[in-house]
Motif scaffolding. Sequence first.
Motif, PDB file in Angstrom:
ATOM      1  N   GLN A   5      10.798 -10.638  -9.711  1.00  0.00           N
ATOM      2  CA  GLN A   5      11.262  -9.563  -8.726  1.00  0.00           C
ATOM      3  C   GLN A   5      11.579 -10.028  -7.513  1.00  0.00           C
ATOM      4  O   GLN A   5      10.790 -10.888  -6.914  1.00  0.00           O
ATOM      5  N   PRO A   6      12.747  -9.823  -6.780  1.00  0.00           N
ATOM      6  CA  PRO A   6      12.817 -10.266  -5.459  1.00  0.00           C
ATOM      7  C   PRO A   6      12.145  -9.702  -4.332  1.00  0.00           C
ATOM      8  O   PRO A   6      11.882 -10.387  -3.494  1.00  0.00           O
ATOM      9  N   GLY A   7      11.505  -8.463  -4.730  1.00  0.00           N
ATOM     10  CA  GLY A   7      10.487  -7.821  -3.724  1.00  0.00           C
ATOM     11  C   GLY A   7       9.222  -7.851  -4.173  1.00  0.00           C
ATOM     12  O   GLY A   7       8.834  -8.400  -5.185  1.00  0.00           O
ATOM     13  N   PRO A   8       8.193  -7.376  -3.358  1.00  0.00           N
ATOM     14  CA  PRO A   8       6.855  -7.333  -3.583  1.00  0.00           C
ATOM     15  C   PRO A   8       6.596  -6.448  -5.057  1.00  0.00           C
ATOM     16  O   PRO A   8       6.986  -5.485  -5.144  1.00  0.00           O
ATOM     17  N   ALA A   9       5.818  -7.126  -5.888  1.00  0.00           N
ATOM     18  CA  ALA A   9       5.680  -6.331  -7.088  1.00  0.00           C
ATOM     19  C   ALA A   9       4.244  -6.621  -7.566  1.00  0.00           C
ATOM     20  O   ALA A   9       3.799  -7.761  -7.577  1.00  0.00           O
ATOM     21  N   TYR A  10       3.646  -5.718  -8.233  1.00  0.00           N
ATOM     22  CA  TYR A  10       2.429  -5.808  -8.730  1.00  0.00           C
ATOM     23  C   TYR A  10       2.078  -5.110  -9.987  1.00  0.00           C
ATOM     24  O   TYR A  10       2.812  -4.058 -10.083  1.00  0.00           O
TER      25      TYR A  10
ATOM     26  N   HIS B 101      -5.424   1.761 -14.414  1.00  0.00           N
ATOM     27  CA  HIS B 101      -5.886   3.529 -14.249  1.00  0.00           C
ATOM     28  C   HIS B 101      -6.598   3.509 -12.937  1.00  0.00           C
ATOM     29  O   HIS B 101      -6.800   4.550 -12.647  1.00  0.00           O
ATOM     30  N   ALA B 102      -7.597   2.522 -12.811  1.00  0.00           N
ATOM     31  CA  ALA B 102      -8.506   2.653 -11.750  1.00  0.00           C
ATOM     32  C   ALA B 102      -7.884   1.969 -10.585  1.00  0.00           C
ATOM     33  O   ALA B 102      -8.749   1.572  -9.682  1.00  0.00           O
ATOM     34  N   THR B 103      -6.500   2.001 -10.289  1.00  0.00           N
ATOM     35  CA  THR B 103      -5.895   1.187  -9.132  1.00  0.00           C
ATOM     36  C   THR B 103      -5.980  -0.174  -9.179  1.00  0.00           C
ATOM     37  O   THR B 103      -5.978  -0.750  -8.120  1.00  0.00           O
ATOM     38  N   GLN B 104      -6.844  -0.880 -10.254  1.00  0.00           N
ATOM     39  CA  GLN B 104      -7.060  -2.227 -10.011  1.00  0.00           C
ATOM     40  C   GLN B 104      -5.690  -2.876 -10.349  1.00  0.00           C
ATOM     41  O   GLN B 104      -4.843  -2.648 -10.958  1.00  0.00           O
ATOM     42  N   VAL B 105      -5.815  -4.137  -9.190  1.00  0.00           N
ATOM     43  CA  VAL B 105      -4.436  -4.953  -9.220  1.00  0.00           C
ATOM     44  C   VAL B 105      -4.627  -5.960 -10.480  1.00  0.00           C
ATOM     45  O   VAL B 105      -5.356  -6.860 -10.193  1.00  0.00           O
ATOM     46  N   MET B 106      -3.856  -5.922 -11.473  1.00  0.00           N
ATOM     47  CA  MET B 106      -4.037  -6.992 -12.701  1.00  0.00           C
ATOM     48  C   MET B 106      -3.290  -8.039 -12.510  1.00  0.00           C
ATOM     49  O   MET B 106      -3.345  -9.166 -12.984  1.00  0.00           O
ATOM     50  N   ALA B 107      -1.962  -7.950 -11.732  1.00  0.00           N
ATOM     51  CA  ALA B 107      -1.070  -9.340 -11.496  1.00  0.00           C
ATOM     52  C   ALA B 107      -0.089  -8.727 -10.449  1.00  0.00           C
ATOM     53  O   ALA B 107      -0.051  -7.654 -10.131  1.00  0.00           O
ATOM     54  N   TRP B 108       0.104  -9.755  -9.890  1.00  0.00           N
ATOM     55  CA  TRP B 108       1.054  -9.784  -8.576  1.00  0.00           C
ATOM     56  C   TRP B 108       1.989 -10.783  -8.322  1.00  0.00           C
ATOM     57  O   TRP B 108       1.749 -12.036  -8.862  1.00  0.00           O
ATOM     58  N   ASN B 109       3.183 -10.849  -7.610  1.00  0.00           N
ATOM     59  CA  ASN B 109       3.727 -11.854  -7.257  1.00  0.00           C
ATOM     60  C   ASN B 109       3.557 -12.545  -5.840  1.00  0.00           C
ATOM     61  O   ASN B 109       2.639 -11.720  -5.036  1.00  0.00           O
ATOM     62  N   SER B 110       3.959 -13.482  -5.352  1.00  0.00           N
ATOM     63  CA  SER B 110       3.547 -14.165  -4.205  1.00  0.00           C
ATOM     64  C   SER B 110       4.098 -13.299  -2.745  1.00  0.00           C
ATOM     65  O   SER B 110       3.377 -13.276  -2.012  1.00  0.00           O
ATOM     66  N   LEU B 111       4.993 -12.465  -3.182  1.00  0.00           N
ATOM     67  CA  LEU B 111       5.598 -11.879  -1.857  1.00  0.00           C
ATOM     68  C   LEU B 111       4.733 -10.494  -1.882  1.00  0.00           C
ATOM     69  O   LEU B 111       4.453 -10.196  -0.716  1.00  0.00           O
ATOM     70  N   ALA B 112       4.232  -9.794  -2.949  1.00  0.00           N
ATOM     71  CA  ALA B 112       3.027  -9.087  -2.733  1.00  0.00           C
ATOM     72  C   ALA B 112       1.978  -9.339  -2.220  1.00  0.00           C
ATOM     73  O   ALA B 112       1.232  -8.581  -1.458  1.00  0.00           O
TER      74      ALA B 112
ATOM     75  N   GLY C 242      -2.138   2.436 -19.806  1.00  0.00           N
ATOM     76  CA  GLY C 242      -2.919   2.723 -18.466  1.00  0.00           C
ATOM     77  C   GLY C 242      -2.255   1.656 -17.320  1.00  0.00           C
ATOM     78  O   GLY C 242      -2.834   1.514 -16.258  1.00  0.00           O
ATOM     79  N   GLN C 243      -1.266   0.913 -17.833  1.00  0.00           N
ATOM     80  CA  GLN C 243      -0.805  -0.199 -16.849  1.00  0.00           C
ATOM     81  C   GLN C 243       0.850   0.357 -16.375  1.00  0.00           C
ATOM     82  O   GLN C 243       1.628   0.747 -17.135  1.00  0.00           O
ATOM     83  N   VAL C 244       0.855   0.186 -14.788  1.00  0.00           N
ATOM     84  CA  VAL C 244       2.002   0.809 -14.189  1.00  0.00           C
ATOM     85  C   VAL C 244       2.627  -0.700 -13.319  1.00  0.00           C
ATOM     86  O   VAL C 244       1.807  -1.167 -12.784  1.00  0.00           O
ATOM     87  N   LEU C 245       3.883  -0.765 -13.414  1.00  0.00           N
ATOM     88  CA  LEU C 245       4.274  -1.995 -12.760  1.00  0.00           C
ATOM     89  C   LEU C 245       5.152  -1.087 -11.282  1.00  0.00           C
ATOM     90  O   LEU C 245       5.826  -0.243 -11.512  1.00  0.00           O
ATOM     91  N   VAL C 246       4.534  -1.474 -10.038  1.00  0.00           N
ATOM     92  CA  VAL C 246       5.166  -0.938  -8.818  1.00  0.00           C
ATOM     93  C   VAL C 246       5.909  -2.078  -8.288  1.00  0.00           C
ATOM     94  O   VAL C 246       5.427  -3.351  -8.034  1.00  0.00           O
ATOM     95  N   ASN C 247       7.230  -1.717  -8.045  1.00  0.00           N
ATOM     96  CA  ASN C 247       8.085  -2.823  -7.386  1.00  0.00           C
ATOM     97  C   ASN C 247       8.573  -2.351  -6.062  1.00  0.00           C
ATOM     98  O   ASN C 247       9.237  -0.768  -6.062  1.00  0.00           O
ATOM     99  N   TYR C 248       8.662  -2.976  -4.974  1.00  0.00           N
ATOM    100  CA  TYR C 248       9.147  -2.658  -3.685  1.00  0.00           C
ATOM    101  C   TYR C 248      10.613  -3.053  -3.450  1.00  0.00           C
ATOM    102  O   TYR C 248      10.637  -4.222  -3.706  1.00  0.00           O
ATOM    103  N   LEU C 249      11.213  -2.449  -2.741  1.00  0.00           N
ATOM    104  CA  LEU C 249      12.728  -2.638  -2.183  1.00  0.00           C
ATOM    105  C   LEU C 249      12.669  -2.322  -0.543  1.00  0.00           C
ATOM    106  O   LEU C 249      12.068  -1.155  -0.219  1.00  0.00           O
ATOM    107  N   PRO C 250      13.252  -3.255   0.068  1.00  0.00           N
ATOM    108  CA  PRO C 250      13.340  -2.991   1.487  1.00  0.00           C
ATOM    109  C   PRO C 250      14.558  -1.638   1.753  1.00  0.00           C
ATOM    110  O   PRO C 250      15.377  -1.475   1.028  1.00  0.00           O
ATOM    111  N   VAL C 251      14.126  -0.757   2.678  1.00  0.00           N
ATOM    112  CA  VAL C 251      14.910   0.203   2.943  1.00  0.00           C
ATOM    113  C   VAL C 251      16.295  -0.156   3.733  1.00  0.00           C
ATOM    114  O   VAL C 251      15.861  -1.026   4.729  1.00  0.00           O
TER     115      VAL C 251
END
Length: 293
Positions: free
Chosen positions: A125-130, A134-145, A258-267
Motif C-alpha cells: 500500500q502506498p499509504g499507512p496500512a495495518y 476484533h480487540a483492536t490488536q495490531v496484527m500486521a502493518w507496513n513501514s509507513l504506518a 475478526g480481521q479488518v484492513l485499515v488503509n490511509y490516504l492523504p486528503v
Amino acid sequence: MTAVGERRTELSQFLRSRRARLRPDDVGLASYGQRRVPGLRREELAQLAGVSVEYYVRLEQGRNPHVSDGVLEAVGRALRLDEAEQEHLRNLARPDRALPARPSRARAPQGAAVRPALRRLIDAQPGPAYLCGHATQVMAWNSLAAAVFGDFGQLPPDERTFAHLVFLDPAYRELFADSWGAKAESTVAFLRVGAGRHQDDPVLAGLIGTLAMKSEEFRVLWARQDVRDKGPGRYGLRHPLVGALDLDFEILHTPEPGQVLVNYLPVPGTGAEDALGLLASWSAPVATRRRTD
C-alpha cells in the motif's frame, strides 16, 4: 460473577441504554405523568414490539434464553437499532445462535494467523496500512504506518492495541489532537462489537478490565453502551515530525474472522501527501512487521 451472569448484565444494560435515548414522541406515543428516568418505559417498548410487558421484562433481565429472532428483530425495530446494534442485541440475547452477517464476523482466536498474501498486500500500500483484530490488536502493518503511528513492533503484545494506545499512551492524545475524542468513541464502540461477538475471549475481557481500571474516560464511554463497527472516516493528526497530517481511511473486512484492513490516504490539497512522502523517505524500506507474540 459467572459468564452467564455477566452476559445477562450486559444485555440488561444495553437494552436500558437504548430505551433511555428514545422519548415517547420519537416513536409516536403520548407521554403521561412524571418520568423518574429518561426514555421509554418498559411497557411502552413492549407495546411497540408487540409482546407482553412480562415477556419483555424477562428479556431485559436476561431470563429468556429462548427468545426468537423474530422477537429480537421486533424489539430492535422498536428501539430503532442500526445493523451493528441489532447484531449486538442478538449476540447478547442468543449467543448460541449468533449469525454473523459476513465471514469476518465469526469467532476467531485472539492470536489468529495473518495470511502471507495479506501481509504482502499491506506492505504494497502506498499509504499507512495495518491489519486490526476484533480487540483492536495490531496484527500486521507496513513501514509507513509505523512512521505515522509509532513502531508497533517495539510494544509488548498486551499494549499493541489501539484501545490501549488511545486511552493509556499520552503520545496518542498529542498525535490525534482535535480528533482524539472521535477516535476514543469509535474505539470503544468497536470494542463493544468485539465483546458481543467474542464473549468468551479472556484476552479481550482482560483488556476491557485494564482500561476500566486505569482510564476514567474509558469508563464513561463504555457505560454509554455505544456499538459501532469499523467504517471509513477522516482524522486530523498532529505528527511530531511533519506537523499537520489530514488522512482519510477506508476499511476492508477480510475473509479471515475478526480481521479488518485499515488503509490511509492523504486528503487532497492539505499537504498530507508531501508529509507522507517525507516520512516514507526517512523510514527504512522494511517488509511488513509481524506479530511476535
